[in-house]
Scaffold this motif. Structure first.
Motif, PDB file in Angstrom:
ATOM      1  N   PHE A   1       0.795  -1.224   0.000  1.00  0.00           N
ATOM      2  CA  PHE A   1       0.000   0.000   0.000  1.00  0.00           C
ATOM      3  C   PHE A   1       0.830   1.278   0.000  1.00  0.00           C
ATOM      4  CE2 PHE A   1       0.285  -1.053   4.551  1.00  0.00           C
ATOM      5  CZ  PHE A   1       0.616   0.150   5.130  1.00  0.00           C
ATOM      6  N   VAL A   2       2.137   1.195   0.274  1.00  0.00           N
ATOM      7  CA  VAL A   2       2.965   2.390   0.182  1.00  0.00           C
ATOM      8  C   VAL A   2       4.407   1.968  -0.074  1.00  0.00           C
ATOM      9  CG1 VAL A   2       3.526   2.578   2.656  1.00  0.00           C
ATOM     10  CG2 VAL A   2       3.447   4.648   1.242  1.00  0.00           C
ATOM     11  N   ASP A   3       5.107   2.760  -0.889  1.00  0.00           N
ATOM     12  CA  ASP A   3       6.508   2.516  -1.215  1.00  0.00           C
ATOM     13  C   ASP A   3       7.264   3.823  -0.969  1.00  0.00           C
ATOM     14  OD1 ASP A   3       8.992   2.013  -2.277  1.00  0.00           O
ATOM     15  OD2 ASP A   3       8.269   1.269  -4.211  1.00  0.00           O
ATOM     16  N   LEU A   4       8.170   3.808  -0.001  1.00  0.00           N
ATOM     17  CA  LEU A   4       8.942   5.001   0.360  1.00  0.00           C
ATOM     18  C   LEU A   4      10.352   4.963  -0.209  1.00  0.00           C
ATOM     19  CD1 LEU A   4       7.677   5.408   4.032  1.00  0.00           C
ATOM     20  CD2 LEU A   4       6.881   6.590   1.983  1.00  0.00           C
ATOM     21  N   GLY A   5      10.564   4.053  -1.143  1.00  0.00           N
ATOM     22  CA  GLY A   5      11.791   4.068  -1.912  1.00  0.00           C
ATOM     23  C   GLY A   5      12.991   3.454  -1.217  1.00  0.00           C
ATOM     24  N   ARG A   6      14.142   3.795  -1.764  1.00  0.00           N
ATOM     25  CA  ARG A   6      15.426   3.259  -1.284  1.00  0.00           C
ATOM     26  C   ARG A   6      15.810   3.979   0.001  1.00  0.00           C
ATOM     27  NH1 ARG A   6      20.883   4.589  -2.721  1.00  0.00           N
ATOM     28  NH2 ARG A   6      22.277   2.760  -2.715  1.00  0.00           N
ATOM     29  N   GLN A   7      15.994   3.214   1.072  1.00  0.00           N
ATOM     30  CA  GLN A   7      16.231   3.808   2.387  1.00  0.00           C
ATOM     31  C   GLN A   7      17.359   3.074   3.112  1.00  0.00           C
ATOM     32  OE1 GLN A   7      14.567   6.274   4.190  1.00  0.00           O
ATOM     33  NE2 GLN A   7      12.839   6.734   2.836  1.00  0.00           N
ATOM     34  N   PRO A   8      18.097   3.791   3.974  1.00  0.00           N
ATOM     35  CA  PRO A   8      19.069   3.156   4.868  1.00  0.00           C
ATOM     36  C   PRO A   8      18.402   2.755   6.173  1.00  0.00           C
ATOM     37  CG  PRO A   8      19.216   5.512   5.102  1.00  0.00           C
ATOM     38  CD  PRO A   8      18.097   5.249   4.111  1.00  0.00           C
ATOM     39  N   THR A   9      19.153   2.198   7.102  1.00  0.00           N
ATOM     40  CA  THR A   9      18.610   1.923   8.434  1.00  0.00           C
ATOM     41  C   THR A   9      18.436   3.254   9.162  1.00  0.00           C
ATOM     42  OG1 THR A   9      20.837   1.591   9.325  1.00  0.00           O
ATOM     43  CG2 THR A   9      19.636  -0.363   8.579  1.00  0.00           C
ATOM     44  N   ALA A  10      17.300   3.412   9.824  1.00  0.00           N
ATOM     45  CA  ALA A  10      16.903   4.726  10.342  1.00  0.00           C
ATOM     46  C   ALA A  10      17.841   5.268  11.404  1.00  0.00           C
ATOM     47  CB  ALA A  10      15.487   4.645  10.899  1.00  0.00           C
TER      48      ALA A  10
ATOM     49  N   GLY B   1       3.003  -3.420   3.305  1.00  0.00           N
ATOM     50  CA  GLY B   1       1.805  -4.062   2.780  1.00  0.00           C
ATOM     51  C   GLY B   1       0.901  -4.473   3.925  1.00  0.00           C
ATOM     52  N   ILE B   2      -0.291  -4.922   3.587  1.00  0.00           N
ATOM     53  CA  ILE B   2      -1.245  -5.349   4.610  1.00  0.00           C
ATOM     54  C   ILE B   2      -1.760  -6.737   4.268  1.00  0.00           C
ATOM     55  CG2 ILE B   2      -3.303  -4.328   3.508  1.00  0.00           C
ATOM     56  CD1 ILE B   2      -4.040  -3.438   6.489  1.00  0.00           C
ATOM     57  N   CYS B   3      -1.941  -7.560   5.291  1.00  0.00           N
ATOM     58  CA  CYS B   3      -2.414  -8.920   5.088  1.00  0.00           C
ATOM     59  C   CYS B   3      -3.910  -8.909   4.757  1.00  0.00           C
ATOM     60  CB  CYS B   3      -2.152  -9.759   6.335  1.00  0.00           C
ATOM     61  SG  CYS B   3      -2.762 -11.458   6.215  1.00  0.00           S
ATOM     62  N   THR B   4      -4.270  -9.592   3.686  1.00  0.00           N
ATOM     63  CA  THR B   4      -5.676  -9.625   3.283  1.00  0.00           C
ATOM     64  C   THR B   4      -6.502 -10.533   4.180  1.00  0.00           C
ATOM     65  OG1 THR B   4      -5.173 -11.374   1.683  1.00  0.00           O
ATOM     66  CG2 THR B   4      -5.115  -9.103   0.885  1.00  0.00           C
TER      67      THR B   4
ATOM     68  N   PHE C   1      -4.194   7.302   1.831  1.00  0.00           N
ATOM     69  CA  PHE C   1      -2.990   7.574   2.630  1.00  0.00           C
ATOM     70  C   PHE C   1      -1.783   7.730   1.711  1.00  0.00           C
ATOM     71  CE2 PHE C   1       0.758   5.382   4.543  1.00  0.00           C
ATOM     72  CZ  PHE C   1       1.128   6.364   5.436  1.00  0.00           C
ATOM     73  N   ARG C   2      -1.602   6.812   0.784  1.00  0.00           N
ATOM     74  CA  ARG C   2      -0.466   6.888  -0.139  1.00  0.00           C
ATOM     75  C   ARG C   2      -0.497   8.192  -0.937  1.00  0.00           C
ATOM     76  NH1 ARG C   2      -1.725   2.812  -2.984  1.00  0.00           N
ATOM     77  NH2 ARG C   2      -2.847   4.058  -4.512  1.00  0.00           N
ATOM     78  N   ASP C   3      -1.666   8.589  -1.398  1.00  0.00           N
ATOM     79  CA  ASP C   3      -1.780   9.832  -2.168  1.00  0.00           C
ATOM     80  C   ASP C   3      -1.388  11.049  -1.328  1.00  0.00           C
ATOM     81  OD1 ASP C   3      -2.683   8.275  -4.261  1.00  0.00           O
ATOM     82  OD2 ASP C   3      -4.810   8.782  -3.962  1.00  0.00           O
ATOM     83  N   ARG C   4      -1.793  11.056  -0.055  1.00  0.00           N
ATOM     84  CA  ARG C   4      -1.441  12.186   0.815  1.00  0.00           C
ATOM     85  C   ARG C   4       0.063  12.213   1.094  1.00  0.00           C
ATOM     86  NH1 ARG C   4      -5.941  10.304   3.608  1.00  0.00           N
ATOM     87  NH2 ARG C   4      -4.634   9.616   5.361  1.00  0.00           N
ATOM     88  N   VAL C   5       0.666  11.035   1.231  1.00  0.00           N
ATOM     89  CA  VAL C   5       2.116  10.960   1.432  1.00  0.00           C
ATOM     90  C   VAL C   5       2.843  11.595   0.252  1.00  0.00           C
ATOM     91  CG1 VAL C   5       4.082   9.375   1.595  1.00  0.00           C
ATOM     92  CG2 VAL C   5       2.021   8.933   2.936  1.00  0.00           C
ATOM     93  N   GLU C   6       2.418  11.258  -0.940  1.00  0.00           N
ATOM     94  CA  GLU C   6       3.052  11.817  -2.134  1.00  0.00           C
ATOM     95  C   GLU C   6       2.860  13.335  -2.198  1.00  0.00           C
ATOM     96  OE1 GLU C   6       1.296   9.534  -5.264  1.00  0.00           O
ATOM     97  OE2 GLU C   6       2.481   7.736  -4.820  1.00  0.00           O
TER      98      GLU C   6
END
Length: 406
Positions: free
Chosen positions: A15-24, A44-47, A287-292
């Motif tokens: 449901f959302v992809d925040l791209g290439r990331q390091p450890t926070a 993702g979310i479990c169906t 939610f994904r649209d608002r993130v973008e």
């Protein structure tokens, strides 16, 4: 990449992809940037059971180690919250002749130090050696290991059954949910409780708090998904309480079936999640649209301020700052540095984006025109502390739930 739920083996839907990331919390020295570790940060979310979770997983040894930078006692608000937690447990659960509490991920001992001062038997299980030493310095008994069923069996054999197993902003970090809950089952006394408070999927989606998604947070709990997880492993969800920590979390209480009467709050929150359609594709898509939109608005604002000759610095370098700076592509060209009060982060770089982390004194030397507040969950505490910044004309930039200037 996980395609099946870690809890129930159901299908995962991204449901959302925040791209290439390091450890926070993988803060680096300037000379350590070569070969920095990155992964794809997507959730993702479990169906089937509605458990939200990361699709890719960073090994726990890479996340928690002797250089772990997060200190739970770094905020006055956190210290007050965990002292109140400890006092509540002492009054309600740790009342027998020889009570015993185990905290999973005790960090620097901010909660268990109050338990220790009360003379109650306790044990913190903390895999990061540096923060474990800070806890020991507070008088806390600590076992420096990862928690799983093997660790739990060893604790039970040495110390006996626990009246309370507790976790705060830790249980969502543990990818091996089945081993975790088998360990809790092995460790708890028959009438004992498993209490944990974690970031809430409902808050994350409602407030567009996408920066709460990072490598350490494997799971994003809801009351619906926690109930399903509990029942799958022989527990019952008997309470769910909203708490203000980190912008809005839920404190869950699990017990063995029939041991406690479930509170009305459980059914109320379950009904609220159904009404909101918390796990529905349409809700998560919005939610994904608002993130973008936040990414677009924040980068546009920072570029406009730079074009106007305004100076913007960052305030606070929590793990959330790694997510937002890497997702939005915010580098030192837009934000030359970040101020943070954690000594172990100072002199390092924010992972991936490589913003220098400076001590708090740099914030007023001189004050910037604008401060980008990465530690937004401590906004009231920080703004009260930095009154002189606002009195001198400084303005705060926030991006949760939307980009705005205060």
């Amino acid at each position: 990449m996980y395609r099946r739920c870690r809890v129930c083996e159901g299908e995962l839907r991204e449901f959302v992809d925040l791209g290439r990331q390091p450890t926070a919390n993988g803060f680096l020295r300037p000379e350590e940037t070569d070969g920095e570790y990155f992964f794809r940060l997507a959730a993702g979310i479990c169906t089937d059971c509605a458990m939200a979770q990361l699709l890719d997983e960073v090994p726990q040894e890479r996340r928690y180690h002797g250089g772990y930078r997060y200190h739970a006692s770094g905020s006055a608000g956190h210290r007050k919250h965990f002292e109140e937690n400890a006092l509540r447990l002492l009054e309600t659960e740790l009342t027998g002749p020889d009570p015993f509490i185990v905290e999973i991920g005790c960090n620097d001992g901010v909660m268990l130090s109050t338990i220790a001062r009360a003379g109650v038997r306790h044990l913190g299980v903390e895999p990061s050696t540096n923060v474990a030493e800070l806890a020991r310095a507070r008088g806390v008994d600590v076992l420096t290991e990862f928690f799983d069923e093997r660790t739990a069996a060893g604790i039970r054999s040495r110390h006996g059954a626990a009246d309370v197993v507790f976790g705060a902003n830790t249980i969502c970090h543990i990818a091996h949910a089945a081993s975790l809950l088998r360990g809790v089952d092995a460790l708890l006394a028959p009438g004992g409780v498993f209490v944990f408070e974690e970031p809430y999927l409902g808050t994350i989606t409602e407030r567009t708090a996408f920066d709460q998604i990072y490598d350490e947070h494997v799971f994003y709990f809801s009351v619906t998904s926690v109930r399903a997880m509990a029942e799958r492993h022989g527990f019952e969800l008997v309470d769910a309480e909203r708490i203000p920590l980190h912008g809005g979390e839920i404190r869950y209480t699990l017990a063995r079936p029939g041991a406690r009467v479930p509170s009305h709050a459980v059914q109320e929150l379950l009904a609220e999640e159904r009404e909101r359609g918390l796990s529905d594709p349409a809700t998560l898509g919005r939610f994904r649209d608002r993130v973008e939109r936040v990414r677009k608005d924040l980068v546009t604002l920072l570029r406009d301020l730079r074009a106007q000759g305004k100076r913007v610095v960052g305030y606070g370098a929590p793990g959330k700052s790694t997510t937002v700076t890497n997702y939005c592509g915010i580098g030192p060209d837009l934000v030359p540095f970040v101020c943070d009060s954690t000594p172990s982060k100072q002199g390092h770089l924010v992972p991936g984006s490589h913003l220098p982390v400076l001590p708090p004194e740099a914030f007023s030397d001189p004050y910037p025109d604008y401060a980008l507040l990465f530690a937004w969950n401590h906004a009231d505490e920080i703004m009260a502390k930095e009154r002189a910044f606002r009195q001198g004309g400084g303005r705060w930039i926030l991006y949760v739930p939307e980009v705005r200037i205060v």
